[in-house]
Enzyme design. Structure first.
Site, mmCIF file in Angstrom:
data_model
loop_
_atom_site.group_PDB
_atom_site.id
_atom_site.type_symbol
_atom_site.label_atom_id
_atom_site.label_comp_id
_atom_site.label_asym_id
_atom_site.label_seq_id
_atom_site.Cartn_x
_atom_site.Cartn_y
_atom_site.Cartn_z
ATOM 1 N N SER A 123 0.857 -1.182 0.000
ATOM 2 C CA SER A 123 0.000 0.000 0.000
ATOM 3 C C SER A 123 0.895 1.234 0.000
ATOM 4 C CB SER A 123 -0.892 -0.023 1.250
ATOM 5 O OG SER A 123 -1.641 1.163 1.338
ATOM 6 N N LYS B 276 -1.266 -1.022 -4.272
ATOM 7 C CA LYS B 276 -2.444 -0.256 -3.855
ATOM 8 C C LYS B 276 -2.045 1.197 -3.716
ATOM 9 C CE LYS B 276 -4.750 0.053 0.598
ATOM 10 N NZ LYS B 276 -5.358 -0.751 1.680
ATOM 11 N N LYS C 146 -3.226 5.077 -2.603
ATOM 12 C CA LYS C 146 -4.190 5.875 -1.871
ATOM 13 C C LYS C 146 -4.641 7.019 -2.771
ATOM 14 C CE LYS C 146 -4.070 3.863 2.207
ATOM 15 N NZ LYS C 146 -5.274 3.346 2.883
ATOM 16 N N ASP D 114 -7.413 2.964 -2.968
ATOM 17 C CA ASP D 114 -8.102 3.015 -1.665
ATOM 18 C C ASP D 114 -8.437 4.474 -1.364
ATOM 19 O OD1 ASP D 114 -9.058 2.752 0.903
ATOM 20 O OD2 ASP D 114 -7.257 1.805 1.725
ATOM 21 N N ASP E 92 -13.654 -1.861 3.556
ATOM 22 C CA ASP E 92 -12.683 -1.876 4.641
ATOM 23 C C ASP E 92 -13.372 -1.308 5.891
ATOM 24 O OD1 ASP E 92 -10.654 -1.222 6.454
ATOM 25 O OD2 ASP E 92 -9.320 -0.284 5.003
ATOM 26 N N LYS F 152 -9.328 -6.924 8.519
ATOM 27 C CA LYS F 152 -8.274 -6.491 9.446
ATOM 28 C C LYS F 152 -8.628 -7.057 10.812
ATOM 29 C CE LYS F 152 -7.048 -2.187 7.132
ATOM 30 N NZ LYS F 152 -7.022 -0.709 7.221
ATOM 31 N N GLY G 283 -3.852 -4.047 6.357
ATOM 32 C CA GLY G 283 -2.771 -3.722 7.284
ATOM 33 C C GLY G 283 -3.049 -2.436 8.032
HETATM 34 O O1 OSB Z 1 -7.114 1.859 4.654
HETATM 35 O O2 OSB Z 1 -6.015 0.056 4.531
HETATM 36 C C1 OSB Z 1 -6.132 1.204 4.967
HETATM 37 C C2 OSB Z 1 -2.963 2.241 6.770
HETATM 38 C C3 OSB Z 1 -3.507 2.893 7.851
HETATM 39 C C4 OSB Z 1 -4.862 3.006 7.973
HETATM 40 C C5 OSB Z 1 -5.689 2.480 7.001
HETATM 41 C C6 OSB Z 1 -5.151 1.809 5.912
HETATM 42 C C7 OSB Z 1 -3.763 1.708 5.791
HETATM 43 C C8 OSB Z 1 -3.082 1.107 4.663
HETATM 44 C C9 OSB Z 1 -1.681 0.588 4.865
HETATM 45 O O3 OSB Z 1 -3.554 1.045 3.554
HETATM 46 C C10 OSB Z 1 -1.638 -0.872 5.125
HETATM 47 C C11 OSB Z 1 -0.271 -1.320 5.585
HETATM 48 O O4 OSB Z 1 0.666 -1.252 4.795
HETATM 49 O O5 OSB Z 1 -0.156 -1.740 6.748
HETATM 50 MG MG MG Z 2 -8.352 0.743 3.395
#
Ligand code: OSB
Ligand code: MG
Length: 371
Positions: free
Chosen positions: A138, A164, A166, A191, A241, A265, A293
């Site tokens: 991500s 992924k 953001k 995301d 999510d 999660k 994550g």
């Molecule tokens: O939306 O999945 C998410 C990190 C912090 C809060 C929300 C998210 C995320 C990530 C990173 O997308 C996931 C990771 O690399 O641990």
């Molecule tokens: Mg997410």
């Protein structure tokens, strides 16, 4: 047989991410969390890691609410309960509403302790089968397109199975379009972390030209109904999510058609037992799942790896290698990604040793709680 819970050690850690992680809801660089050690008095210790952030912007929980829940409610409940199997922990917590991340942190430690007492890996204790898991990465919102392209190139070098990205309003379709033109054949998803509303529907329809694996949580964090309306209008699969806190939420999403894919999660759903229930529901109803994550350190990462060995985790998760986040991790060996794969450890419990030196270095304080 009862699992003796003799002593709990609560440690508050503060670790600095290599790079700030930017999403539509904000920027994280200093990661504060708890490591929970649960001792059975017979030489075994189980480890859990909490995932709530310092600010309540992903869910309502925070580092402080985690401590409050653990000290004032969850640990006292465990003191009065007899736990024969880790599945008993979430049952014992049923009188406490939500606070899923606090519950998951201590339940995870008890799952690790249980597996160690059974002399089996956490993966096998959960019913997992895979010897290795596929992982993605991500990538947070980057200051420039050049930096974004470099981050993606680095990730592809390591072999990550999907990228992924953001997105947020103002940094979305155009960015993805440009990335797609650089990487025509890469598995890419986006995301939004709840940054859009149904009023953006015509804008979101443009995602369909980009050949994305999925769009994660485009609409409100607590929505199920509007996602179903959106999914009817776009071809890109929606992955939920933030909206998913339990198997009941998944059932509602399934029945309404709110998504095609679920991001599980452990913290958000209240622990490994509920995560497994969601996995089983999705397996039965042919919904694809993957493991999300929360920028975890090694203990949380190890729990994610074990969970991902269950068969319905058919899509690469966000469990990137330790080196993606940290200069040094609290476990040894650190989590290594080779050709986009992580080898699942088969030692008892989480399967990694704790690096006590690093753990102590990042520990701000610790408390011993005699049960
Ligand atoms: O939306 O999945 C998410 C990190 C912090 C809060 C929300 C998210 C995320 C990530 C990173 O997308 C996931 C990771 O690399 O641990
Ligand atoms: Mg997410």
């Amino acid at each position: 047989m009862t699992i003796p819970l003799k002593k709990i050690v609560l440690r508050k850690l503060n670790m600095r991410l290599k790079d700030p992680f930017v999403t539509s809801f904000g920027t994280t660089q200093d990661k504060e969390f708890f490591v929970i050690e649960v001792y059975d008095g017979e030489g075994n210790c189980g480890y859990g890691e909490s995932v709530a952030f310092a600010q309540p912007w992903y869910t309502e929980e925070t580092v402080k609410t985690t401590q409050h829940m653990l000290e004032d409610f969850l640990i006292p409940i465990l003191r009065g309960s007899s736990v024969n199997h880790p599945d008993d922990v979430s049952k014992a917590f049923q009188s406490i509403r939500r606070n899923n991340m606090a519950k998951a942190a201590i339940e995870g430690a008890i799952w690790d302790l249980y597996a160690k007492r059974e002399n089996t890996s956490l993966s096998k204790a959960l019913g997992g089968e895979k010897q290795e898991i596929e992982v993605g990465i991500s990538i947070g919102i980057q200051p420039t397109m050049k930096e974004l392209i470099e981050r993606i190139e680095d990730a592809l070098q390591i072999g990550y199975k999907r990228i992924k990205l953001k997105i947020k309003p103002g940094a979305d379709i155009e960015v993805l379009r440009e990335v797609r033109s650089y990487f025509p054949n890469t598995a890419i998803m986006a995301d939004a972390n709840s940054a859009y509303s149904l009023e953006d529907i015509n804008h979101l329809k443009k995602l369909d030209d980009l050949n994305l694996m999925m769009i994660e949580q485009p609409l409100a964090h607590d929505d199920i109904i509007e996602h179903a309306k959106l999914q009817k209008e776009i071809n890109t699969p929606i992955c939920l999510d933030e909206s998913i806190h339990s198997v009941e939420d998944v059932r509602r999403a399934y029945e309404l058609g709110s998504c095609k894919i679920i991001n599980i999660k452990i913290g958000r759903v209240g622990g490994l037992t509920e995560a497994k229930r969601i996995h089983d529901f999705c397996q039965e109803h042919q919904m694809e799942v993957w493991c999300g994550g929360m920028l975890e350190a090694g203990i949380g990462r190890a729990h994610n790896i074990a969970l991902t060995t269950l068969p319905q985790f058919v899509l690469p998760g966000d469990t990137a290698g330790s080196g993606n986040y940290w200069e040094k991790d609290i476990i040894t060996p650190e989590v290594i990604v080779k050709k986009g794969m992580i080898e699942v450890p088969n030692k008892p419990g989480i399967g990694y040793e704790i690096n006590e030196k690093v753990l102590n270095e990042f520990t701000e304080w610790k408390k011993e709680i005699t049960m």
